[in-house]
Write a protein that holds these residues in place. Structure first.
Motif, PDB file in Angstrom:
ATOM      1  N   UNK A 121       0.823  -1.210   0.000  1.00 27.05           N
ATOM      2  CA  UNK A 121       0.000   0.000   0.000  1.00 27.05           C
ATOM      3  C   UNK A 121       0.856   1.259   0.000  1.00 27.05           C
ATOM      4  N   UNK A 122       1.883   1.289   0.830  1.00 29.06           N
ATOM      5  CA  UNK A 122       2.744   2.470   0.849  1.00 29.06           C
ATOM      6  C   UNK A 122       4.141   2.103   1.310  1.00 29.06           C
ATOM      7  N   UNK A 123       5.093   2.844   0.804  1.00 25.02           N
ATOM      8  CA  UNK A 123       6.504   2.661   1.118  1.00 25.02           C
ATOM      9  C   UNK A 123       7.036   4.019   1.535  1.00 25.02           C
ATOM     10  N   UNK A 124       7.396   4.168   2.808  1.00 22.82           N
ATOM     11  CA  UNK A 124       7.754   5.463   3.360  1.00 22.82           C
ATOM     12  C   UNK A 124       9.209   5.851   3.183  1.00 22.82           C
ATOM     13  N   UNK A 125       9.989   5.063   2.458  1.00 24.37           N
ATOM     14  CA  UNK A 125      11.371   5.439   2.216  1.00 24.37           C
ATOM     15  C   UNK A 125      12.212   5.353   3.466  1.00 24.37           C
ATOM     16  N   UNK A 126      13.229   6.185   3.552  1.00 21.01           N
ATOM     17  CA  UNK A 126      14.145   6.103   4.687  1.00 21.01           C
ATOM     18  C   UNK A 126      14.298   7.458   5.353  1.00 21.01           C
ATOM     19  N   UNK A 127      14.728   7.414   6.588  1.00 23.47           N
ATOM     20  CA  UNK A 127      14.986   8.627   7.342  1.00 23.47           C
ATOM     21  C   UNK A 127      16.204   8.404   8.221  1.00 23.47           C
ATOM     22  N   UNK A 128      16.968   9.457   8.467  1.00 22.43           N
ATOM     23  CA  UNK A 128      18.145   9.345   9.327  1.00 22.43           C
ATOM     24  C   UNK A 128      17.712   9.386  10.785  1.00 22.43           C
ATOM     25  N   UNK A 129      18.371   8.578  11.605  1.00 26.79           N
ATOM     26  CA  UNK A 129      18.041   8.516  13.021  1.00 26.79           C
ATOM     27  C   UNK A 129      19.243   9.002  13.821  1.00 26.79           C
ATOM     28  N   UNK A 130      19.071  10.091  14.571  1.00 35.74           N
ATOM     29  CA  UNK A 130      20.093  10.641  15.461  1.00 35.74           C
ATOM     30  C   UNK A 130      21.415  10.908  14.758  1.00 35.74           C
ATOM     31  N   UNK A 131      21.362  11.439  13.569  1.00 37.93           N
ATOM     32  CA  UNK A 131      22.557  11.798  12.811  1.00 37.93           C
ATOM     33  C   UNK A 131      23.503  10.606  12.643  1.00 37.93           C
ATOM     34  N   UNK A 132      22.960   9.427  12.646  1.00 38.26           N
ATOM     35  CA  UNK A 132      23.784   8.220  12.507  1.00 38.26           C
ATOM     36  C   UNK A 132      23.610   7.653  11.109  1.00 38.26           C
ATOM     37  N   UNK A 133      24.239   6.553  10.876  1.00 37.12           N
ATOM     38  CA  UNK A 133      24.179   5.897   9.582  1.00 37.12           C
ATOM     39  C   UNK A 133      22.901   5.059   9.472  1.00 37.12           C
ATOM     40  N   UNK A 134      22.211   4.858  10.587  1.00 35.79           N
ATOM     41  CA  UNK A 134      21.009   4.027  10.590  1.00 35.79           C
ATOM     42  C   UNK A 134      19.901   4.682   9.767  1.00 35.79           C
ATOM     43  N   UNK A 135      19.116   3.861   9.113  1.00 38.22           N
ATOM     44  CA  UNK A 135      17.958   4.363   8.392  1.00 38.22           C
ATOM     45  C   UNK A 135      16.782   3.449   8.677  1.00 38.22           C
ATOM     46  N   UNK A 136      15.598   3.975   8.521  1.00 36.32           N
ATOM     47  CA  UNK A 136      14.388   3.226   8.819  1.00 36.32           C
ATOM     48  C   UNK A 136      13.482   3.243   7.596  1.00 36.32           C
ATOM     49  N   UNK A 137      13.022   2.066   7.182  1.00 39.74           N
ATOM     50  CA  UNK A 137      12.118   1.946   6.046  1.00 39.74           C
ATOM     51  C   UNK A 137      10.803   1.380   6.559  1.00 39.74           C
ATOM     52  N   UNK A 138       9.708   2.075   6.290  1.00 35.96           N
ATOM     53  CA  UNK A 138       8.385   1.633   6.731  1.00 35.96           C
ATOM     54  C   UNK A 138       7.550   1.245   5.530  1.00 35.96           C
ATOM     55  N   UNK A 139       6.824   0.140   5.659  1.00 32.05           N
ATOM     56  CA  UNK A 139       5.943  -0.332   4.595  1.00 32.05           C
ATOM     57  C   UNK A 139       4.613  -0.766   5.187  1.00 32.05           C
ATOM     58  N   UNK A 140       3.570  -0.669   4.370  1.00 28.89           N
ATOM     59  CA  UNK A 140       2.236  -1.121   4.756  1.00 28.89           C
ATOM     60  C   UNK A 140       1.764  -2.121   3.713  1.00 28.89           C
ATOM     61  N   UNK A 141       1.469  -3.342   4.156  1.00 28.97           N
ATOM     62  CA  UNK A 141       0.972  -4.405   3.292  1.00 28.97           C
ATOM     63  C   UNK A 141      -0.470  -4.717   3.646  1.00 28.97           C
ATOM     64  N   UNK A 142      -1.250  -5.121   2.641  1.00 31.92           N
ATOM     65  CA  UNK A 142      -2.620  -5.580   2.851  1.00 31.92           C
ATOM     66  C   UNK A 142      -2.691  -7.021   2.351  1.00 31.92           C
ATOM     67  N   UNK A 143      -3.134  -7.935   3.245  1.00 30.49           N
ATOM     68  CA  UNK A 143      -3.296  -9.342   2.893  1.00 30.49           C
ATOM     69  C   UNK A 143      -4.717  -9.767   3.239  1.00 30.49           C
TER      70      UNK A 143
END
Length: 111
Positions: free
Chosen positions: A45-67
Protein backbone atom coordinates in the motif's frame (compact mmCIF):
# COMPACT_ATOMS: atom_id res chain seq x y z
CA UNK A 1 -4.40 8.41 3.34
CA UNK A 2 -7.12 5.82 3.95
CA UNK A 3 -6.49 2.17 3.19
CA UNK A 4 -9.18 0.58 1.02
CA UNK A 5 -9.91 -3.05 0.32
CA UNK A 6 -7.81 -4.08 -2.68
CA UNK A 7 -9.16 -5.64 -5.82
CA UNK A 8 -7.85 -9.12 -6.47
CA UNK A 9 -5.57 -7.87 -9.28
CA UNK A 10 -3.90 -5.37 -6.95
CA UNK A 11 -2.60 -8.13 -4.66
CA UNK A 12 0.38 -8.82 -6.89
CA UNK A 13 3.28 -9.33 -4.46
CA UNK A 14 4.16 -12.76 -3.12
CA UNK A 15 5.53 -12.18 0.39
CA UNK A 16 6.72 -14.58 3.06
CA UNK A 17 5.49 -14.36 6.63
CA UNK A 18 8.19 -15.74 8.90
CA UNK A 19 7.78 -17.00 12.45
CA UNK A 20 10.51 -17.26 15.09
CA UNK A 21 10.40 -20.70 16.72
CA UNK A 22 12.42 -21.61 19.82
CA UNK A 23 13.73 -25.17 19.72
CA UNK A 24 16.31 -27.28 21.49
CA UNK A 25 19.27 -28.90 19.81
CA UNK A 26 20.78 -32.30 20.68
CA UNK A 27 22.71 -30.84 23.62
CA UNK A 28 19.61 -29.22 25.10
CA UNK A 29 20.45 -25.60 24.36
CA UNK A 30 17.64 -23.39 23.13
CA UNK A 31 18.07 -21.66 19.82
CA UNK A 32 15.81 -19.52 17.66
CA UNK A 33 14.94 -20.70 14.19
CA UNK A 34 13.14 -18.57 11.62
CA UNK A 35 10.78 -20.62 9.46
CA UNK A 36 8.29 -19.76 6.73
CA UNK A 37 4.80 -19.61 8.24
CA UNK A 38 2.80 -18.51 5.20
CA UNK A 39 3.31 -17.16 1.67
CA UNK A 40 0.27 -14.97 0.91
CA UNK A 41 -0.35 -12.58 -1.96
CA UNK A 42 -0.26 -8.98 -0.78
CA UNK A 43 -0.68 -5.42 -1.91
CA UNK A 44 2.09 -2.98 -1.05
CA UNK A 45 0.00 0.00 0.00
CA UNK A 46 2.74 2.47 0.85
CA UNK A 47 6.50 2.66 1.12
CA UNK A 48 7.75 5.46 3.36
CA UNK A 49 11.37 5.44 2.22
CA UNK A 50 14.15 6.10 4.69
CA UNK A 51 14.99 8.63 7.34
CA UNK A 52 18.14 9.34 9.33
CA UNK A 53 18.04 8.52 13.02
CA UNK A 54 20.09 10.64 15.46
CA UNK A 55 22.56 11.80 12.81
CA UNK A 56 23.78 8.22 12.51
CA UNK A 57 24.18 5.90 9.58
CA UNK A 58 21.01 4.03 10.59
CA UNK A 59 17.96 4.36 8.39
CA UNK A 60 14.39 3.23 8.82
CA UNK A 61 12.12 1.95 6.05
CA UNK A 62 8.38 1.63 6.73
CA UNK A 63 5.94 -0.33 4.60
CA UNK A 64 2.24 -1.12 4.76
CA UNK A 65 0.97 -4.40 3.29
CA UNK A 66 -2.62 -5.58 2.85
CA UNK A 67 -3.30 -9.34 2.89
CA UNK A 68 -6.41 -11.49 3.17
CA UNK A 69 -7.71 -11.95 6.72
CA UNK A 70 -6.46 -14.86 8.80
CA UNK A 71 -7.24 -15.21 12.50
CA UNK A 72 -3.82 -16.65 13.39
CA UNK A 73 -1.95 -13.78 11.75
CA UNK A 74 -4.29 -11.23 13.31
CA UNK A 75 -3.63 -12.74 16.75
CA UNK A 76 0.16 -13.34 16.55
CA UNK A 77 1.22 -11.19 13.59
CA UNK A 78 3.15 -8.62 15.60
CA UNK A 79 5.55 -11.40 16.67
CA UNK A 80 6.29 -12.29 13.03
CA UNK A 81 8.54 -11.01 10.24
CA UNK A 82 7.78 -10.27 6.60
CA UNK A 83 10.23 -11.00 3.80
CA UNK A 84 9.73 -9.15 0.52
CA UNK A 85 12.34 -9.30 -2.26
CA UNK A 86 14.92 -10.69 0.15
CA UNK A 87 14.50 -7.90 2.74
CA UNK A 88 13.08 -8.68 6.18
CA UNK A 89 10.72 -6.33 8.00
CA UNK A 90 9.49 -6.45 11.61
CA UNK A 91 5.69 -6.31 11.92
CA UNK A 92 4.81 -3.50 14.34
CA UNK A 93 1.04 -3.36 13.88
CA UNK A 94 -1.76 -5.64 12.68
CA UNK A 95 -5.28 -4.31 12.17
CA UNK A 96 -8.44 -5.43 10.40
CA UNK A 97 -9.68 -3.89 7.18
CA UNK A 98 -13.36 -4.68 6.94
CA UNK A 99 -14.99 -7.42 8.93
CA UNK A 100 -12.87 -10.54 8.47
CA UNK A 101 -11.93 -9.44 4.99
CA UNK A 102 -8.33 -8.18 4.98
CA UNK A 103 -5.49 -7.33 7.37
CA UNK A 104 -3.23 -4.29 7.36
CA UNK A 105 0.37 -5.11 8.33
CA UNK A 106 2.59 -2.15 9.18
CA UNK A 107 6.28 -3.07 9.03
CA UNK A 108 9.63 -1.47 9.75
CA UNK A 109 13.16 -2.35 8.63
CA UNK A 110 15.93 -0.63 10.56
CA UNK A 111 19.43 -0.79 9.13
Amino acid sequence: MAVRKPYIGQMDRKIKILKVVNSKDRVGQEKSIIEVYSEPWAKLHSDFGSEDIDMAVMSSVSRVYVIRWRSDIERDGFKMLIEDCGVRYNVVSVSQLGRRSHLILKCVNEQ
